[in-house]
Design an enzyme around this catalytic site. Structure first.
Site: not given
Ligand code: PA5
Length: 429
Positions: A283, A304, A418
């Site tokens: 990410e 494996h 989303k």
């Molecule tokens: O690293 C990040 O920002 C994301 O992975 C969030 O943690 C994830 O999308 C969850 O978001 P939130 O904590 O706002 O529900």
């Protein structure tokens, strides 16, 4: 902690290395001076050394309040649950589900939208007193919000609305989002996620620390390890900064066409640490058409299933082995009189001896097959060293993303699914 790239720098041209070293110095100074991309989200850089002791006490006290329930459900997705899960799975007994535990079992929800998953979890918890830790920085993420709605309703039915309020803790933004509103209206105990710490960098805030403390592990030792890693990174030049050496090596490999990195472990307890690492790097780096694709390998298991591809498939891979020098327990291989399996030559050796030979043999075979290998080694798998590893990878990830000139702290691409999902949810009612 050790980092080894097996003299990989010798394979690269010295001008190229010189350029990277100059860039590394700039990256390090930008990160600490808050001059890099996304610098408003670099609160995690000083987090270990500045964590308030009252907060640690409050987290431990809150964790204690769950000591008489059998199950605590951690509701969150992405950075809001993977750090806690990585640490808890890394430290707990492999068979803790079948052992009479002194601490609650930690269950997870809100990281998928599977009806069967929610149904079966509800079935397990029906009629029981249990705890809920609901975590969402934005407070508006659909997956955890849906799971919370169902489990809150169940808990209220099980123990009554008033008592349920003492069984729910919310971890969210200080003022924004639906979760904050819900927590304030219902008077839930609440912990704040700092504004300048994004989800995937939040494991050393209450997001990770509260579930870890409930599972019975020492959050102070985790912080102690992270403080050492923070000081190591801050007080070293780029040559002795192991996180920077890892970042430089990754970058060289990426530039030479190695576009996939596999984080390999030889201990199944590290599987979820790999999942946390995968999100952190995926990410943070994967944007603007750039970034190493992170994946994980559980060895020798996956040798494996994926071993064939790794040895002889497309040559776009490199491996980073997360190695543990010494196991926490000992099993000696017994002598067998009949020796029908012909393994008596190993009798008297520890099981880990075989594991380490497999690790070294695999490294040599994969390197011979043009899969460069890196090793990051910790002495033992415990709270202190997990704390060190967390900080090590966080800082290495920020450095790495700056090498390819992307903002490590945003995730604009996550919004795309989303938007489409919400559009469909509303149109198809
Ligand atoms: O690293 C990040 O920002 C994301 O992975 C969030 O943690 C994830 O999308 C969850 O978001 P939130 O904590 O706002 O529900």
């Amino acid at each position: 902690m050790k980092f080894n790239n097996y003299n990989l720098y010798n394979k690269f041209n010295s001008n190229e290395l010189q350029k990277l070293n100059t860039k590394a110095k700039q990256i390090k100074s930008d990160l600490y001076a808050k001059n890099g991309k996304g610098s408003e989200y670099t609160g995690w850089v000083n987090l270990p050394s500045t964590i308030n002791s009252n907060l640690i006490t409050d987290i431990n006290k809150t964790a204690q309040s769950f000591s008489n329930v059998k199950f605590v459900v951690v509701i969150g997705i992405g950075g809001s649950y993977l750090g806690a899960k990585a640490v808890i799975e890394g430290l707990k007994n492999n068979f803790s589900n079948f052992i009479d535990n002194k601490t609650p079992h930690i269950l997870y929800a809100g990281f998928n939208i599977s009806e069967d998953y929610v149904y079966e979890l509800k079935q397990l918890l029906t009629g029981k007193d249990f705890g809920i830790i609901v975590i969402s920085k934005s407070g508006t993420t659909l997956e955890p919000a849906l799971a919370f709605r169902v489990l809150k309703d169940l808990l209220e039915k099980n123990v009554g609305t008033e008592k349920s309020k003492n069984r729910i803790v919310a971890i969210t933004d200080k003022s924004k989002g639906a979760l904050k509103k819900l927590a304030t209206q219902n008077g839930y105990k609440t912990f704040i996620i700092p504004d300048d710490v994004g989800g995937r960098y939040s494991v050393l805030t209450p997001v990770g620390l509260l579930p870890i403390a409930i599972a019975g592990f020492s959050i102070q030792k985790i912080i102690n390890g992270a403080v050492i890693a923070e000081n190591d990174a801050k007080n070293s030049d780029i040559n002795s900064d192991l996180a920077m050496q890892y970042a430089i090596t990754r970058n060289l490999l990426y530039a030479s066409g190695k576009k996939v990195e596999m984080l390999v472990n030889y201990n199944p307890k590290l599987h979820f640490f790999g999942e946390w690492w995968k999100q952190l790097f995926g990410e943070s780096e994967g944007k603007d058409g750039k970034g190493i694709f992170p994946t994980i390998g559980n060895f020798t298991t996956d040798l494996h299933s994926m071993g064939q591809y790794i040895q002889e498939g497309e040559r776009h891979l490199f491996e980073t082995v997360l190695s543990i020098e010494k196991p926490n327990n000992e099993i000696v291989i017994p002598l067998s009189e009949a020796n029908l399996d012909s393994l008596n030559y190993l009798a008297g050796k520890n099981v880990e001896f075989a594991n380490k030979q497999a690790q070294e043999g695999t490294r040599i075979a994969h390197e011979n097959g043009n899969i460069p290998n890196l090793t990051i080694e910790i002495p033992v798998l415990d709270e202190f060293n997990i704390g060190k590893l967390i900080y090590f990878f966080e800082i290495a990830c920020a450095y790495s993303a700056y090498f390819i000139d992307v903002n490590p702290f945003n995730q604009p691409g996550v919004e795309a699914y989303k938007l489409k999902m919400f559009e469909l949810l509303k149109n198809n009612l």
